[in-house]
Design an enzyme around this catalytic site. Structure first.
Site, mmCIF file in Angstrom:
data_model
loop_
_atom_site.group_PDB
_atom_site.id
_atom_site.type_symbol
_atom_site.label_atom_id
_atom_site.label_comp_id
_atom_site.label_asym_id
_atom_site.label_seq_id
_atom_site.Cartn_x
_atom_site.Cartn_y
_atom_site.Cartn_z
ATOM 1 N N THR A 8 0.867 -1.169 0.000
ATOM 2 C CA THR A 8 0.000 0.000 0.000
ATOM 3 C C THR A 8 0.904 1.220 0.000
ATOM 4 O O THR A 8 2.036 1.169 0.470
ATOM 5 C CB THR A 8 -0.941 0.034 1.227
ATOM 6 O OG1 THR A 8 -0.154 0.043 2.416
ATOM 7 C CG2 THR A 8 -1.886 -1.157 1.233
ATOM 8 N N SER A 9 0.384 2.321 -0.525
ATOM 9 C CA SER A 9 1.201 3.534 -0.637
ATOM 10 C C SER A 9 1.363 4.259 0.680
ATOM 11 O O SER A 9 2.377 4.894 0.923
ATOM 12 C CB SER A 9 0.593 4.484 -1.667
ATOM 13 O OG SER A 9 0.567 3.866 -2.933
ATOM 14 N N THR A 10 0.343 4.204 1.541
ATOM 15 C CA THR A 10 0.387 4.953 2.789
ATOM 16 C C THR A 10 -0.026 4.068 3.952
ATOM 17 O O THR A 10 -0.634 3.008 3.765
ATOM 18 C CB THR A 10 -0.563 6.170 2.755
ATOM 19 O OG1 THR A 10 -1.913 5.694 2.683
ATOM 20 C CG2 THR A 10 -0.265 7.078 1.573
#
Length: 179
Positions: A8-10
């Site tokens: 996931t990016s964040t």
């Protein structure tokens, strides 16, 4: 052996759905990380998998955009896997590098992932330009006191001494003095 990779990016995003899909796909080991997919640098979990995998292994991810957001990075990853004799599969897309159709679909998805990333950047820049035009966005506030730098220079300090004392690059001292 099947290795799963979830990203996931964040930290606000949750990788649980990806992990569940990887478990259902029969992955023996699953590595997760929360890093941007726009570049390979700093993605230690992916690098660990790429270093560790052996001929005959399979790398499984939910979707291609979880693996890479640029066609160049995707090609680098795929080439690394190919040189090691490792296959790539996706749980949500018909990607399987052991088949010709799977390889073709992989290349098409890589192009679209990069396209989506470029569109996102364009929208972000348009939003920033719009905010600047309205006077809402002024950029990051300055962190270096330019008057302090000018005072140090006026007191006879050299640019090197100022940069050492302020903890900034000498070139930045010159830029501040020039403004």
């Amino acid at each position: 052996m099947k290795y799963g990779y979830a990203r996931t990016s964040t930290t606000e995003q949750n990788p649980e759905a990806q992990i569940a899909a990887l478990e259902s796909a029969g992955c023996d080991v699953i590595r997760t990380e929360q890093k941007s997919g726009t570049k390979l640098e700093g993605r230690t979990e992916l690098q660990t998998l790429l270093d560790f995998m052996r001929p005959g292994d399979v790398l499984v991810c939910a979707r291609i955009d979880r693996l890479a957001r640029s066609i160049a990075d995707l090609q680098t990853i795929v080439q690394t896997l190919k040189s090691k004799g490792v296959a790539l599969q996706c749980t949500e897309q018909p990607v399987d590098t052991t088949t010709a159709a799977g390889k073709c679909f992989l290349d098409m998805l890589g192009v679209f992932a990069e396209f989506e990333s470029n569109l996102r950047k364009d929208r972000q820049m348009a939003g920033i330009q719009n905010a600047k035009a309205k006077g809402v966005y002024k950029g990051r506030p300055r962190q270096i006191d330019r008057e302090e730098i000018r005072a140090m220079k006026a007191s006879g300090m050299s640019a090197i001494e100022i940069s050492n004392r302020m903890g900034i690059a000498r070139a930045h001292v010159y830029r501040c003095l020039k403004d």
